[in-house]
Motif scaffolding. Structure first.
Motif, mmCIF file in Angstrom:
data_model
loop_
_atom_site.group_PDB
_atom_site.id
_atom_site.type_symbol
_atom_site.label_atom_id
_atom_site.label_comp_id
_atom_site.label_asym_id
_atom_site.label_seq_id
_atom_site.Cartn_x
_atom_site.Cartn_y
_atom_site.Cartn_z
ATOM 1 N N GLN A 16 0.924 -1.236 0.302
ATOM 2 C CA GLN A 16 -0.073 0.178 0.014
ATOM 3 C C GLN A 16 1.037 1.017 -0.611
ATOM 4 O O GLN A 16 0.947 1.740 1.362
ATOM 5 N N GLN A 17 1.944 1.348 -1.400
ATOM 6 C CA GLN A 17 2.601 2.154 -0.945
ATOM 7 C C GLN A 17 3.270 2.868 -2.221
ATOM 8 O O GLN A 17 3.148 1.677 -3.157
ATOM 9 N N CYS A 18 3.046 4.096 -3.158
ATOM 10 C CA CYS A 18 3.833 4.668 -3.935
ATOM 11 C C CYS A 18 4.721 5.276 -4.400
ATOM 12 O O CYS A 18 4.402 5.589 -2.910
ATOM 13 N N THR A 19 5.750 5.497 -4.648
ATOM 14 C CA THR A 19 6.523 5.828 -5.601
ATOM 15 C C THR A 19 5.639 7.362 -5.518
ATOM 16 O O THR A 19 5.036 8.216 -5.936
ATOM 17 N N ASP A 20 6.635 8.534 -5.496
ATOM 18 C CA ASP A 20 5.998 10.367 -5.518
ATOM 19 C C ASP A 20 6.110 9.944 -7.151
ATOM 20 O O ASP A 20 6.230 9.348 -7.891
ATOM 21 N N PRO A 21 4.444 11.207 -7.834
ATOM 22 C CA PRO A 21 4.017 10.953 -8.760
ATOM 23 C C PRO A 21 5.435 11.928 -9.961
ATOM 24 O O PRO A 21 6.307 12.476 -9.192
ATOM 25 N N VAL A 22 5.532 11.418 -10.631
ATOM 26 C CA VAL A 22 6.810 11.659 -11.561
ATOM 27 C C VAL A 22 6.226 12.248 -13.038
ATOM 28 O O VAL A 22 5.617 11.423 -13.692
ATOM 29 N N PRO A 23 6.231 13.707 -12.954
ATOM 30 C CA PRO A 23 5.881 14.179 -14.755
ATOM 31 C C PRO A 23 6.677 13.164 -15.299
ATOM 32 O O PRO A 23 8.107 13.787 -15.461
ATOM 33 N N MET A 24 6.382 12.962 -16.628
ATOM 34 C CA MET A 24 6.844 12.517 -17.873
ATOM 35 C C MET A 24 6.545 13.829 -19.096
ATOM 36 O O MET A 24 5.877 14.599 -19.456
ATOM 37 N N TYR A 25 8.489 13.966 -20.200
ATOM 38 C CA TYR A 25 7.549 14.584 -20.979
ATOM 39 C C TYR A 25 8.313 13.868 -22.215
ATOM 40 O O TYR A 25 9.120 13.012 -21.947
ATOM 41 N N PRO A 26 7.813 14.684 -22.766
ATOM 42 C CA PRO A 26 7.168 16.025 -23.611
ATOM 43 C C PRO A 26 5.704 16.128 -23.444
ATOM 44 O O PRO A 26 5.035 15.196 -23.145
ATOM 45 N N HIS A 27 4.924 17.049 -23.166
ATOM 46 C CA HIS A 27 3.591 17.400 -23.448
ATOM 47 C C HIS A 27 3.056 16.610 -24.354
ATOM 48 O O HIS A 27 3.474 16.822 -25.425
ATOM 49 N N HIS A 28 1.832 16.231 -24.295
ATOM 50 C CA HIS A 28 1.149 15.827 -25.155
ATOM 51 C C HIS A 28 -0.316 17.155 -25.831
ATOM 52 O O HIS A 28 -0.176 17.927 -25.019
ATOM 53 N N ASP A 29 -0.177 16.862 -27.281
ATOM 54 C CA ASP A 29 -1.559 17.703 -27.624
ATOM 55 C C ASP A 29 -2.387 17.695 -27.449
ATOM 56 O O ASP A 29 -3.361 18.959 -27.388
ATOM 57 N N ASN A 30 -2.777 16.003 -27.246
ATOM 58 C CA ASN A 30 -4.033 16.071 -26.574
ATOM 59 C C ASN A 30 -4.553 14.997 -25.990
ATOM 60 O O ASN A 30 -3.021 14.231 -25.418
ATOM 61 N N TYR A 31 -5.368 15.102 -24.834
ATOM 62 C CA TYR A 31 -5.684 13.819 -24.070
ATOM 63 C C TYR A 31 -5.545 12.593 -24.860
ATOM 64 O O TYR A 31 -4.899 11.225 -23.964
#
Length: 71
Positions: A16-31
């Motif tokens: 019941q543990q998670c790593t810290d949230p990690v942003p992944m790049y590059p940004h995406h142009d749509n959902y």
């Protein structure tokens, strides 16, 4: 046009543990592209961790696509 940031976490349902949230790049142009990238990267992460550790710790990969304002 709004862009999206993929944010990922690796979690152990057993511990019941998670790593810290990690942003992944590059940004995406749509959902759609962001969500697709989340699933593909998630599969890669699970494979990289390996079957033994995934089974032992009940590992899952979570992700969210966050909209970026003013992009």
């Amino acid at each position: 046009m709004m862009k999206y940031l993929l944010v990922m976490q690796i979690c152990s349902t057993l511990m019941q543990q998670c790593t810290d949230p990690v942003p992944m790049y590059p940004h995406h142009d749509n959902y759609y592209d962001c969500a697709t990238s989340g699933f593909i990267r998630g599969i890669s992460m699970i494979r990289e961790i390996g079957v033994d550790e995934v089974n032992e710790k009940k590992i899952v990969v979570n992700f969210v696509c966050r909209p970026l304002e003013n992009t």
